[in-house]
Design a protein around this motif. Structure first.
Motif, mmCIF file in Angstrom:
data_model
loop_
_atom_site.group_PDB
_atom_site.id
_atom_site.type_symbol
_atom_site.label_atom_id
_atom_site.label_comp_id
_atom_site.label_asym_id
_atom_site.label_seq_id
_atom_site.Cartn_x
_atom_site.Cartn_y
_atom_site.Cartn_z
ATOM 1 N N LEU A 187 0.860 -1.179 0.000
ATOM 2 C CA LEU A 187 0.000 0.000 0.000
ATOM 3 C C LEU A 187 0.896 1.228 0.000
ATOM 4 O O LEU A 187 1.751 1.390 0.882
ATOM 5 C CB LEU A 187 -0.932 0.006 1.219
ATOM 6 C CG LEU A 187 -2.038 -1.064 1.159
ATOM 7 C CD1 LEU A 187 -2.759 -1.165 2.496
ATOM 8 C CD2 LEU A 187 -3.033 -0.760 0.038
ATOM 9 N N ALA A 188 0.714 2.052 -1.016
ATOM 10 C CA ALA A 188 1.478 3.298 -1.129
ATOM 11 C C ALA A 188 0.478 4.386 -1.512
ATOM 12 O O ALA A 188 -0.594 4.094 -2.033
ATOM 13 C CB ALA A 188 2.553 3.177 -2.203
ATOM 14 N N ARG A 189 0.824 5.652 -1.226
ATOM 15 C CA ARG A 189 -0.127 6.712 -1.548
ATOM 16 C C ARG A 189 -0.413 6.761 -3.043
ATOM 17 O O ARG A 189 -1.544 6.891 -3.460
ATOM 18 C CB ARG A 189 0.405 8.078 -1.073
ATOM 19 C CG ARG A 189 0.391 8.280 0.425
ATOM 20 C CD ARG A 189 -1.011 8.245 1.024
ATOM 21 N NE ARG A 189 -1.887 9.309 0.562
ATOM 22 C CZ ARG A 189 -1.961 10.521 1.085
ATOM 23 N NH1 ARG A 189 -1.212 10.838 2.106
ATOM 24 N NH2 ARG A 189 -2.803 11.416 0.610
ATOM 25 N N ARG A 190 0.636 6.697 -3.850
ATOM 26 C CA ARG A 190 0.441 6.742 -5.290
ATOM 27 C C ARG A 190 1.239 5.629 -5.939
ATOM 28 O O ARG A 190 2.178 5.097 -5.353
ATOM 29 C CB ARG A 190 0.922 8.092 -5.862
ATOM 30 C CG ARG A 190 0.151 9.272 -5.390
ATOM 31 C CD ARG A 190 0.826 10.550 -5.864
ATOM 32 N NE ARG A 190 2.217 10.592 -5.406
ATOM 33 C CZ ARG A 190 3.060 11.574 -5.698
ATOM 34 N NH1 ARG A 190 2.673 12.575 -6.449
ATOM 35 N NH2 ARG A 190 4.300 11.547 -5.243
ATOM 36 N N HIS A 191 0.919 5.341 -7.169
ATOM 37 C CA HIS A 191 1.693 4.394 -7.954
ATOM 38 C C HIS A 191 3.161 4.813 -7.958
ATOM 39 O O HIS A 191 3.481 5.945 -8.271
ATOM 40 C CB HIS A 191 1.150 4.384 -9.389
ATOM 41 C CG HIS A 191 2.005 3.620 -10.343
ATOM 42 N ND1 HIS A 191 1.883 2.263 -10.489
ATOM 43 C CD2 HIS A 191 2.996 4.012 -11.151
ATOM 44 C CE1 HIS A 191 2.779 1.854 -11.370
ATOM 45 N NE2 HIS A 191 3.457 2.892 -11.799
ATOM 46 N N ILE A 196 3.914 2.483 2.157
ATOM 47 C CA ILE A 196 3.609 2.748 3.566
ATOM 48 C C ILE A 196 3.862 1.442 4.312
ATOM 49 O O ILE A 196 4.589 1.405 5.296
ATOM 50 C CB ILE A 196 2.158 3.239 3.745
ATOM 51 C CG1 ILE A 196 1.981 4.595 3.046
ATOM 52 C CG2 ILE A 196 1.816 3.350 5.224
ATOM 53 C CD1 ILE A 196 0.572 5.126 3.083
ATOM 54 N N HIS A 254 2.863 10.274 6.239
ATOM 55 C CA HIS A 254 1.957 9.495 5.408
ATOM 56 C C HIS A 254 1.105 8.524 6.218
ATOM 57 O O HIS A 254 0.039 8.132 5.775
ATOM 58 C CB HIS A 254 2.746 8.750 4.337
ATOM 59 C CG HIS A 254 3.555 9.677 3.478
ATOM 60 N ND1 HIS A 254 2.955 10.605 2.663
ATOM 61 C CD2 HIS A 254 4.885 9.853 3.346
ATOM 62 C CE1 HIS A 254 3.895 11.305 2.046
ATOM 63 N NE2 HIS A 254 5.070 10.878 2.442
ATOM 64 N N ALA A 255 1.576 8.123 7.392
ATOM 65 C CA ALA A 255 0.813 7.172 8.200
ATOM 66 C C ALA A 255 1.352 7.136 9.623
ATOM 67 O O ALA A 255 2.569 7.106 9.834
ATOM 68 C CB ALA A 255 0.892 5.768 7.577
ATOM 69 N N LEU A 263 -2.480 -1.743 8.698
ATOM 70 C CA LEU A 263 -2.226 -2.091 7.298
ATOM 71 C C LEU A 263 -1.390 -3.367 7.211
ATOM 72 O O LEU A 263 -1.641 -4.233 6.361
ATOM 73 C CB LEU A 263 -1.502 -0.940 6.583
ATOM 74 C CG LEU A 263 -2.264 0.392 6.495
ATOM 75 C CD1 LEU A 263 -1.457 1.408 5.687
ATOM 76 C CD2 LEU A 263 -3.652 0.209 5.876
ATOM 77 N N VAL A 266 -3.576 -6.403 7.758
ATOM 78 C CA VAL A 266 -4.413 -6.720 6.598
ATOM 79 C C VAL A 266 -3.573 -7.331 5.482
ATOM 80 O O VAL A 266 -3.946 -8.354 4.887
ATOM 81 C CB VAL A 266 -5.137 -5.448 6.092
ATOM 82 C CG1 VAL A 266 -5.826 -5.712 4.758
ATOM 83 C CG2 VAL A 266 -6.152 -4.961 7.132
ATOM 84 N N ASP B 697 -3.060 7.515 -11.173
ATOM 85 C CA ASP B 697 -3.966 7.727 -10.043
ATOM 86 C C ASP B 697 -5.344 8.225 -10.467
ATOM 87 O O ASP B 697 -6.228 8.361 -9.629
ATOM 88 C CB ASP B 697 -3.361 8.756 -9.070
ATOM 89 C CG ASP B 697 -1.937 8.402 -8.696
ATOM 90 O OD1 ASP B 697 -1.738 7.255 -8.272
ATOM 91 O OD2 ASP B 697 -1.043 9.247 -8.852
ATOM 92 N N GLU B 759 -5.543 7.302 5.700
ATOM 93 C CA GLU B 759 -5.652 7.223 7.153
ATOM 94 C C GLU B 759 -6.904 7.952 7.644
ATOM 95 O O GLU B 759 -7.581 7.490 8.571
ATOM 96 C CB GLU B 759 -4.386 7.801 7.808
ATOM 97 C CG GLU B 759 -4.301 7.465 9.281
ATOM 98 C CD GLU B 759 -2.913 7.710 9.872
ATOM 99 O OE1 GLU B 759 -2.061 8.312 9.179
ATOM 100 O OE2 GLU B 759 -2.697 7.311 11.026
#
Lengths: 277, 770
Positions: A187-191, A196, A254-255, A263, A266, B697, B759
């Motif tokens: 899981l990352a914010r964007r490609h 994260i 970011h987290a 995360l 999961v 995105d 989040e």
């Protein structure tokens, strides 16, 4: 955003490169490979090397080959080659799966395997993959050659066991036993962003190997969980929760730590569902 | 409705050059004897400057070190245009004098032979700071005993005003259903690809100052340079030929532009300064940064009764040279595209130790639409109505036009005078496939739709100039007071000119972005390129056509009314082309020609002015998201923008502007956030941490064009540059809210903050018990 002045050397042999790294008068000499991490740090003047030793003139440090039951990857191998070489796909498929999440076409074309490993970003995929796969890292200096298990190589965030006069020359990865199953989730914010949290898993006749990146300062090999599941733990979710509960998660923009744990839980669950029959 | 017939889409004239990397941006300017500058910026959010010592840097080879004490014009006022009467001063000096108020504030300038050396030497300039308590948030600034940033900012309030119509309190008290919430639109920055930059070349012997720079508003910069530096305006030339994006960040003058120009005057050598990305994130104006507390109500039939809101802008350390426009619009647009008979909106700009806030694409409109459109969805739940249905019952209809919003912008009572909002809304709902049903996928994810409607203002600043000249070969040149940052003006202006004049498109060249071209201009901002620039071109082209036909009548000895121009040739009504063309007329009019009467060329100039200097339109955004409620991660799976551009000058360019705006807006809703720590330090100082949307995105956007013609301008065009950014936040938040909890309201707190980071979304999922 201009680097401070530095000297530059492009050695024609590994010996010459190693000689250049032997510090004189406290000058800092640093090898440069793909430059995808070091150059931005220099532009921000967060890295101030006195001498850059450019390894791009050493083709002997690049290449992927099969050596018995291991795949040896030269440190100067570009990251994109791991995605393109059929040997990786056939022999270490987990590596191929994970590399798809690394950066962008442009950064993979320049960035090297060794560069990512010595940079040791806690969220980078390559360190996680090497720890999970039980790879060993080859370090060369004028003093000699030594081999360090990946699990011992990563000491702290952005910190490894490499000495100032050493060059990471290759990484040696055990081939996946026939019949192995593999999973990589991230899981990352964007490609293309740093993970994260990322989880790599391989399960075969030799047992289960599972690692988590981005969660802590260094990639975590979840040996406790591996043992519990190999011993036939009845409640898989509880075993995962136990493993995650004893981590010390990072917290950044970011987290937060609690969210990273969530995360990880999961993603570990998803990877296990994929690799365990 | 069909799109304009003439909306052929010729390829953009400028693209071959731009795509091959042949644009002339500021860093492409290389002058003989040019020196390079670096600004020394405050590392402290709030501090007194005790002393600055540049002697070590000078001794080590710096050509110049400038501080506030070295600027003879340090106390001169800025030249600003419209200024809200409630602003309590607080504009920055050209370099910090005795105090710094944000990280990145320019404190001194150092000039050296090259930028590398300049950065080395800058480390030798010693600035002695005495730290003051930082105001890292609006809460800090309002705390009892907080230091006051500027003497006039009582309570650290830089400006406060109320917009009011009717009796909102009574209307809300008498409402059957009520909804209220507190919404925060995070701080963001426009992030042009080309950062700011200046090359100033002062010619001491002539007294001329020529400045190449990356700006949207070259005439405003010229005015400031002339006034502040004490130069005659005719001796100041500002060139902004190719600008690599502005998005509102470059729409007014910055201190750096004056200081670099002064340095060139002192050194008598050209000086270049190119802003790097760290400076860009720290010191180019920020935007958004608005928290809105809002309550709305409706009657038993779902008709809106009243709206009461408090809008608080986290202004930063100074009032920027564009004033508080985004705060004005963030308040004024809250009634949106609905009939709200009663409104009371309090707007407050609160000073903090952060970078000053100015405009960013949408300029207050996204900040207004996020709270009102999120709240309309919540009110619909309370009223037991579908969210789309509640909107239908309150949209401004063609019968309501002209519809006054009830609020003012820049002192103007703004009004929508054209459009068919209900038709556009229905087209968006029908074409998107919008549904308020949530779909559960086998893997546990959920698919849900959300929408947001928005009123959209364009063409906010009046007056623009065009001058068109025809040479003896019949070639046409359009000179305009606009700039271009890539929106396609060289093509659309050529199209408008070619059509109005009657010449082939390839015979028309467009020149702009240089204050030498026409005496007066404004520039490209506030979605005014088509409304003001293209209409100025139209006016000039029509005047020139009439002039040319008048000359043709003389040459052909006939009534000009019987003549027209086709493909550059003069034609008789009902007959074929004559032997006369525009080249012949230009030759006849010029010196030595048979019709010469003192004109140097066949040309006409026109300044367009609008009686209603805001043109309103409407846009509806519809988003479909897929949410993993276990993690809060989600993807935007489908996205549709319905839009009314008025007459479409070039369909490809209109589509590109809307898509570009929507991608910018989606990125702003999902990713972009400037974060400060509790001490006032900017944490997002690189593009690894300040994120914008990238291609993977964003889904392929679908567009719906619904065309009505505004009566505010002869071409019947609306501005199209900003609409894409206005509604994504609310559309996506509404979709997520539905995916999290289709019927409840437990999640509401979680989705009240943009951007919608996973989040935050996960927190909302947890609050809803999912």
């Amino acid at each position: 955003m201009k680097p401070a002045a530095f000297d530059y050397l492009r050695p024609a042999s590994l010996d010459e490169a190693l000689a250049a790294l032997v510090a004189e008068d406290g000058r800092e000499a640093r090898p440069i490979a793909g430059g995808q991490s070091l150059v931005p740090l220099m532009n921000l003047r967060l890295a101030l090397p006195d001498l850059l030793v450019d390894l791009n003139g050493l083709p002997e440090l690049a290449g992927i080959r099969l050596a018995g039951d291991r795949v040896e990857i030269g440190a100067m191998t570009r990251q994109r080659c791991l995605l393109e070489d059929p040997l990786i796909d056939e022999r270490v498929p987990l590596l191929r799966l994970g590399m798809a999440h690394v950066g962008h076409l442009q950064t993979r074309a320049r960035g090297t395997v060794g560069g990512s490993l010595v940079h040791a970003d806690p969220a980078a995929e390559l360190p996680l993959l090497m720890v999970t796969l039980g790879a060993s890292i080859r370090l060369q200096s004028r003093r000699g050659l030594r081999e360090v298990p990946a699990a011992d190589f990563f000491v702290d965030a952005m910190e490894t066991g490499i000495a100032a006069d050493e060059i990471l020359v290759a990484v040696s990865v055990p081939v996946a036993p026939p019949g192995s199953r593999h999973a990589f989730r991230e899981l990352a914010r964007r490609h293309g962003d740093f993970a994260i949290v990322a989880v790599a898993a391989q399960c075969g006749p030799a047992g289960l190997a599972l690692g988590v990146g981005g969660l802590e300062k260094v990639p975590r090999r979840c040996t406790g969980l591996e043992r519990a599941l190999t011993a036939g733990a009845a409640d898989r979710a509880a075993a995962v929760a136990d493993e995650v509960a004893c981590t010390e998660p990072l917290s950044d923009l970011h987290a937060g730590a609690a969210y990273r744990r969530r995360l990880a839980e999961v993603l570990i669950g998803d990877c296990l569902a994929e690799v365990l029959r | 409705m069909t799109r304009t017939d003439m909306a052929a889409s010729p390829l953009r004239k400028e693209d071959a050059r731009l795509l091959r990397g042949q644009a002339r941006c500021v860093d492409d300017v290389h002058l003989d004897r040019m020196l390079h500058a670096v600004f020394i910026r405050s590392p402290m959010p709030h501090a007194e400057i005790v002393g600055i010592d540049g002697s070590a840097a000078l001794a080590a080879g710096a050509a110049l070190v400038l501080t506030a004490a070295d600027l003879p014009f340090i106390d001169k006022p800025w030249v600003v245009r419209y200024w809200h009467p409630k602003i309590r001063n607080g504009m920055p000096k050209f370099l910090a004098t005795d105090r710094v108020r944000y990280v990145g504030e320019p404190v001194a300038l150092l000039v050296a032979e090259d930028r590398y050396l300049a950065e080395d030497l800058a480390a030798l300039v010693e600035v002695d700071y005495r730290p003051l308590p930082p105001l890292a948030s609006v809460e800090d600034a309002r705390a009892p005993g907080a230091p006051i940033l500027h003497p006039e900012w009582d309570g650290n309030v830089a400006a406060a005003f109320r917009l009011e119509q009717g009796d909102a309190d009574a209307a809300l008290a008498g409402s059957v259903h009520l909804a209220k919430g507190r919404f925060t639109f995070g701080r963001q920055t426009p992030l042009p690809l080309e950062c700011r930059g200046v090359v100033a070349d002062y010619d001491a012997d002539r007294g001329d100052l020529t400045v190449w720079m990356s700006t949207q508003a070259h005439y405003n910069v010229r005015q400031n340079l002339a006034t502040v530096l004490g130069l005659p305006e005719y001796q100041v030339r500002v060139i902004a030929e190719d600008v690599g994006g502005g998005f509102g960040a470059k729409s007014r003058t910055y201190a750096e532009e004056l200081v670099i120009s002064h340095a060139s005057r002192v050194l008598r050598r050209p000086v270049k300064w190119i802003e790097d990305r760290l400076e860009n994130l720290q010191a180019t104006t920020h935007s958004r940064g608005v928290t809105t507390e809002i309550e709305i109500g409706c009657d038993a039939e779902g008709r809106f009764t009243g709206l009461r809101a408090s809008v608080v802008l986290d202004l930063g350390g100074y009032v920027f040279t564009s004033g508080i426009m985004t705060a004005e619009i963030a308040g004024a647009h809250l009634p949106n595209c609905y009939r709200f008979p009663h409104q009371q909106i309090d707007v407050q700009c609160v000073g903090t130790n952060k970078t000053p806030i100015a405009t960013y694409r949408g300029a207050g409109q996204p900040e207004a639409v996020f709270p009102i459109e999120s709240l309309v969805d919540r009110l619909a739940k309370r009223a037991g109505l579908a969210a789309a249905e509640l909107r239908r019952r309150n949209l401004v209809t063609p019968a309501d036009l002209p519809h006054r919003l009830g609020t003012t912008i820049a002192g103007l009572k703004v009004a929508a005078e054209s459009g068919d909002f209900p038709a556009l809304f229905e087209a968006a709902v029908a074409d998107s496939g919008y549904s308020e049903e949530v779909q559960d996928l086998p893997d546990g994810r959920r698919l849900a739709w959300g929408l947001a409607a928005a009123i959209e203002a364009s063409g906010l600043v009046n007056f623009e100039t065009a001058n068109i000249r025809i040479d003896g070969a019949g070639l046409v040149t359009v000179f305009c007071g606009m700039t271009t940052q890539g929106q396609g003006q060289p093509t659309t202006y050529a199209q408008v000119c070619a059509e109005a004049l009657g010449v082939q498109l390839d015979r028309v060249a467009v020149r702009m972005g240089d204050t030498q071209l026409v005496p007066f201009g404004r520039g490209a901002f506030a979605s005014r390129g088509a409304i003001f620039g293209a209409n100025a071109v139209l006016g000039a082209a029509q005047a020139l056509r009439d002039k040319a036909l008048g000359c043709a009548g003389q040459l052909l000895q006939c009534d000009p009314g019987e003549l027209r121009i086709e493909e550059g040739r003069i034609c008789r009504a009902g007959a074929g082309p004559t032997e006369i063309d525009l080249a012949a007329i230009a030759q006849a009019v010029g010196p030595g020609g048979q019709l010469f009467s003192g004109d140097a060329a066949l040309e006409a100039q026109y300044v367009f002015k609008s009686d209603q200097p805001v043109t309103y339109g409407m846009t509806v955004h519809v988003a479909q998201v897929s949410l993993d409620p276990r993690t809060g991660f989600f993807a935007v799976k489908d996205y549709l923008v319905a839009h009314d551009a008025g007459r479409v000058l070039n369909a490809m360019i209109v589509d590109g502007q809307i898509v570009g705006g929507a991608v910018d807006g989606i990125g702003g809703a999902l990713f972009s956030e400037l974060l400060y720590d509790g001490e006032g330090q900017l944490l997002t100082g690189s593009l690894a941490d300040y994120m914008v949307a990238t291609a993977p995105d964003v889904p392929r956007l679908r567009l719906v064009h619904h065309e009505t013609r505004p009566g505010t301008n002869p071409l019947g065009v609306r501005g199209i540059g900003e609409g894409g950014t206005i509604a994504p936040g609310a559309a996506i938040a509404n979709a997520l809210s539905r995916a999290i909890d289709p019927h409840g309201s437990a999640q509401e707190a979680g989705l009240s903050v943009l951007p919608l980071s996973p989040e935050r979304v996960f927190a909302a999922c947890r609050a809803a018990g999912r």
